[in-house]
Enzyme design. Structure first.
Site, PDB file in Angstrom:
ATOM      1  N   THR A  78       0.854  -1.186   0.000  1.00  0.00           N
ATOM      2  CA  THR A  78       0.000   0.000   0.000  1.00  0.00           C
ATOM      3  C   THR A  78       0.893   1.240   0.000  1.00  0.00           C
ATOM      4  OG1 THR A  78      -1.764  -1.136   1.200  1.00  0.00           O
ATOM      5  CG2 THR A  78      -1.803   1.269   1.215  1.00  0.00           C
ATOM      6  N   LYS A  91      -7.097   1.585  -3.005  1.00  0.00           N
ATOM      7  CA  LYS A  91      -6.725   1.018  -1.708  1.00  0.00           C
ATOM      8  C   LYS A  91      -6.796   2.076  -0.606  1.00  0.00           C
ATOM      9  CE  LYS A  91      -5.257  -1.692   1.481  1.00  0.00           C
ATOM     10  NZ  LYS A  91      -3.944  -2.335   1.539  1.00  0.00           N
ATOM     11  N   LYS A 100      -0.541   5.140   8.650  1.00  0.00           N
ATOM     12  CA  LYS A 100       0.160   5.512   7.424  1.00  0.00           C
ATOM     13  C   LYS A 100      -0.810   5.652   6.259  1.00  0.00           C
ATOM     14  CE  LYS A 100       1.609   2.288   5.011  1.00  0.00           C
ATOM     15  NZ  LYS A 100       1.089   1.435   3.898  1.00  0.00           N
TER      16      LYS A 100
END
Length: 286
Positions: A96, A171, A239
């Site tokens: 990701t 995502k 994150k």
């Protein structure tokens, strides 16, 4: 069957690589901490010394890494993928990362004669183990088709989203929603318990209504039991929220709920829960 490289053997990567080995693929693994390769070698994998060596010896190489910095280092480092790619070999980054990182890596791989596909996944430890991830791919469509048989051993659904960057964006949207939902669930349980409601009954009511979802069903009991056994590290969710907020700045889209959720996850990370499961966000909410 294709010769597949696999870089990154964390919580997700080791389960995914194991599924490819079980499916009969010839898999070569690499991890920065080399000792993590041993269980997979025992299952039949080969071990590569460097990302360069893995990329040079496989038809395509998959990476499952922690963050954009790790993704860049694995590609651009002195013994990185870029030094071993070429001759039409493929590189699939399932980490990701932000869309800018995906495009940077894609351009470098293409510039060295390789093919690139981003393919981040929706799902955590259990779906990785069960091969029921959702794969969000974008980039070289020929590589998407070539990797299809492998993807079908890793996930229950795969989609092709077009040009590089769209997989990363999808995502981030999915994880941004997930993070916001985790904070909402945590706050709802905290409020209900302080109002003398039974936590299990709160979860039963949620499960019976329009908000029923696998995440609430799985994470709800963890919150009540103060169980933060890691399937999705909290620091990685924070994150992803941070990257989603950066994308919102780029696109000019206000994200008030996600901004608030990010602050809660940030507080939990600062409090030392970064390596715990995302369920640990409840510890700072309550």
């Amino acid at each position: 069957m294709a010769r597949i490289g696999f870089l990154g053997l964390g919580i997700m990567g080791r389960a995914m690589a194991a599924n490819l080995i079980k499916a009969g693929f010839e898999v070569t693994v690499w991890n920065r901490s080399a000792e993590k390769c041993a269980p997979l070698v025992a299952q039949g994998a080969k071990q590569g010394a460097t990302p360069r060596e893995v990329a040079a010896s496989c038809d395509f190489t998959i990476a499952m890494l922690a963050d954009p910095a790790a993704a860049r280092e694995t590609v651009f480092g002195a013994e990185g993928v870029l030094a071993g790619i070429g001759e039409g070999r493929g590189y699939i980054d399932m980490s990701t990362v932000d869309d800018a990182t995906a495009r940077e890596i894609a351009a470098a791989i293409a510039g060295h004669g390789g093919r690139f596909l981003e393919a981040p996944v929706s799902g955590t430890k259990k779906p990785a183990e069960e091969g029921t991830l959702v794969i969000l791919a974008a980039g070289d469509e020929s590589l998407y088709e070539e990797a299809g048989a492998a993807f079908d051993k890793l996930g229950k659904k795969r989609v092709f989203l077009g040009e590089v960057g769209q997989g990363a964006r999808m995502k981030l949207v999915v994880n941004m929603i997930m993070g916001s939902m985790m904070v909402a669930l945590s706050e709802g349980l905290a409020l209900g318990l302080k109002g003398n409601l039974d936590g299990a009954q709160i979860l039963d009511v949620i499960e019976a209504g329009a908000m029923a979802c696998p995440m609430f069903k799985g994470k709800g009991p963890m919150l009540l039991q103060d169980d933060a056994t890691t399937s999705f590290p909290l620091k990685h969710m924070q994150k992803d929220l941070r990257l989603a907020l950066a994308l919102s700045e780029e696109l000019g889209q206000s994200l008030q709920a996600a901004s608030a959720a990010n602050e809660v996850f940030k507080r939990a990370n600062i409090a030392g829960h970064g390596d715990d499961d995302i369920a640990a966000v409840y510890r700072v909410v309550k």
